[in-house]
Scaffold this active site. Structure first.
Site, short mmCIF file in Angstrom:
data_model
loop_
_atom_site.label_atom_id
_atom_site.label_comp_id
_atom_site.label_asym_id
_atom_site.label_seq_id
_atom_site.Cartn_x
_atom_site.Cartn_y
_atom_site.Cartn_z
N ASP A 10 1.27 -0.73 -0.33
CA ASP A 10 -0.36 -0.47 -0.24
C ASP A 10 1.19 1.36 -0.17
O ASP A 10 1.60 1.15 0.85
CB ASP A 10 -0.83 0.28 1.60
CG ASP A 10 -2.23 0.92 0.84
OD1 ASP A 10 -2.15 1.77 0.21
OD2 ASP A 10 -2.64 1.07 1.79
N ASP B 191 -2.33 2.17 -6.17
CA ASP B 191 -1.76 2.32 -5.30
C ASP B 191 -1.60 0.99 -4.17
O ASP B 191 -0.99 1.46 -3.29
CB ASP B 191 -1.36 3.80 -4.27
CG ASP B 191 -2.83 3.53 -3.22
OD1 ASP B 191 -4.04 3.15 -3.91
OD2 ASP B 191 -2.94 4.67 -2.59
N GLU B 192 -1.82 0.44 -4.82
CA GLU B 192 -2.69 -1.21 -3.32
C GLU B 192 -2.42 -2.52 -4.50
O GLU B 192 -3.40 -2.26 -5.71
CB GLU B 192 -3.75 -0.59 -2.70
CG GLU B 192 -4.16 -2.00 -1.77
CD GLU B 192 -5.68 -1.15 -1.46
OE1 GLU B 192 -5.66 -2.40 -0.19
OE2 GLU B 192 -6.11 -0.39 -1.41
#
Length: 473
Positions: free
Chosen positions: A8, A102-103
């Site tokens: 993350d 983003d993860e």
């Protein structure tokens, strides 16, 4: 064994902006919609200390942290950086499951290090996985100048919990046999699938922590929540999660839904829930860097009959006001007299959200504002005077309107805070703020020292929008 990795990126959008704009390093940065109904997409950790968080109304954020830099999102930049990060993850394994820009989850056992991870020696597996994760964090920093937090565990649920515990810029490994000890004190909302309604149902039954859910036993949870939900929740409460990491697949839609403990009969309450679901849906849409053309609502009524209604736009949007309006209009077509058990809002017909889309939308907003005359500074003031402001305010530019000057700023020259620009003689920079016919620009580039600030007329022919500069040379 801790072979499931969850990455993350830390405060992703805001961190990108701090890396791209040296003057913002270590300062509060808030990215999101800058209009009167805008919503925070991401807040830097410096801004979070003032209570700002994602999904908060931008007006509220400005009250909590008025000195922050308020910037429009640059989704094209975020998507490019995301592709770099996802490429590094795919070097570790073919099984990479992105959740947003983003993860992502990674199954390390399916990758080139698999032979080292398929052993009965838990200590050796743990240390190998930890070394892989440390190398990954270093590679991400070298390639993007950004930081990410990593969790390692034997399941997706636990790996995600570990990365959250590791934030910011950390690494956490959940060793085999320690899962229940870690989970026990956590609130029930930690578990996947536990939303507000389920959490309230569990609270009324005396269960507020994961340990309470585990101790209640599967039979009791099945009695309270039904067979599928109850059994699945008990398994996760005791640390069991057998969901596999699924290799990347293109999302066809983004949607959210809630089941209500008590059927909703009040029409006003239904409208409130549709607004709330619309906001959540758009937040997920933006996190994925997407927009969509078709808005869909889902309604399950008191008698378990389920129906959907949809409407398709001429062009993709990620505007929460647009999604709310369409969802409410669709809801008016549904008879809810007997009560509603479930509501959902979704967006399909997805498209990449580009920088051009963003500025087209902003220009439309500006056109509405320009309908009312606004003062503009005289062209004779356009010489590019030095400014000493630090650029953390937002909209207003310096200078007073000249006598008799009230011409509106042309929509085509509307400048947005955070926008990349280039001046013919001063080079690249970004917009700190604009207003009253002026635009304030800070001239600086990633990796350098903070640059100087200059102010120009909004229609200065030497100032043009520009493509973003890479974060790493």
């Amino acid at each position: 064994m801790p072979t499931i990795l969850h990455l993350d990126m830390d405060a992703f959008y805001a961190s990108v902006e701090q890396a791209a704009k040296p003057s913002l390093r270590g300062k509060p940065v808030i990215v999101g919609g800058i209009g009167p109904r805008g919503v925070v997409a991401t807040a830097s950790y410096e801004a979070r200390r003032f209570g700002v968080h994602s999904a908060m109304a931008m007006a509220h954020a400005r009250r909590l942290c008025p000195h922050a830099a308020y910037l429009v999102p640059r989704f094209a930049v975020y998507r490019d950086i995301s592709e770099t990060v996802m490429g590094l993850l795919r070097e570790l394994s073919p099984l990479v499951e992105p959740l947003s820009l983003d993860e992502a989850f990674v199954d390390l056992e399916a990758g080139p290090h698999g032979s080292l991870l398929r052993t009965e020696d838990s200590e050796a597996v743990t240390e190998t996985a930890r070394a892989i994760a440390q190398d990954l964090r270093g590679d991400i920093k070298a390639a993007t100048s950004l930081t990410g937090s990593v969790g390692l565990a034997g399941s997706k649920m636990l790996a995600k919990i570990a990365s959250e515990e590791a934030k910011p810029d950390g690494l956490m490994v959940i060793a085999p046999g320690t899962e229940r000890e870690l989970l026990g004190p956590m609130p029930v909302r930690t578990l996947p699938g536990v939303g507000p309604a389920t959490a309230e149902h569990l609270r009324r039954a005396g269960m507020t922590s994961v340990a309470d859910v585990a101790a209640a036993g599967e039979a009791e949870l099945v009695r309270l929540l039904g067979k599928a939900h109850g059994a699945g929740l008990h398994a996760m409460a005791v640390g069991h999660d057998d969901r596999p990491v699924v290799a990347e697949r293109e999302a066809k839609s983004v949607s959210v839904e809630d089941t209500f403990e008590v059927d909703l009969a009040d029409r006003g309450r239904v409208r409130e829930e549709i607004d709330r679901l619309s906001e959540r849906c758009v937040r997920r849409l933006r996190e994925a860097g997407r927009s969509g053309r078709t808005v869909v609502i889902k309604v399950r009524r008191y008698d378990f009959s389920t129906l959907t209604r949809s409407d398709t736009l001429r062009a993709p949007t990620d505007d929460p006001a647009v999604v709310r309006e369409i969802a409410q209009r669709l809801m008016e077509q549904v008879d809810t007299t007997g009560g509603v058990r479930l509501l959902g809002v979704g967006v399909s017909g997805l498209a990449d959200f580009t920088q051009e889309d963003l500025f087209a939308q902003a220009a439309a907003d500006a056109a509405l504002e320009a309908a009312a005359p606004q003062a503009a500074a005289g062209a004779g003031e356009a010489g590019g005077s030095e400014q000493g402001t630090d650029g953390h305010g937002g909209e207003a530019g310096p200078g007073e309107p000249g006598p008799g000057q009230s011409e509106a700023v042309p929509v085509s020259r509307r400048w947005l805070p955070g926008q990349d620009v280039r001046h013919a003689s001063l080079g690249p920079g970004w917009v700190q703020g604009s207003g009253l016919g002026r635009v304030t620009v800070r001239f600086e580039v990633p990796g350098a020292a903070p640059g100087r600030v200059r102010t120009f007329a909004a229609d200065d022919p030497e100032l043009e929008p520009a493509p973003p500069l890479p974060l790493v040379g």
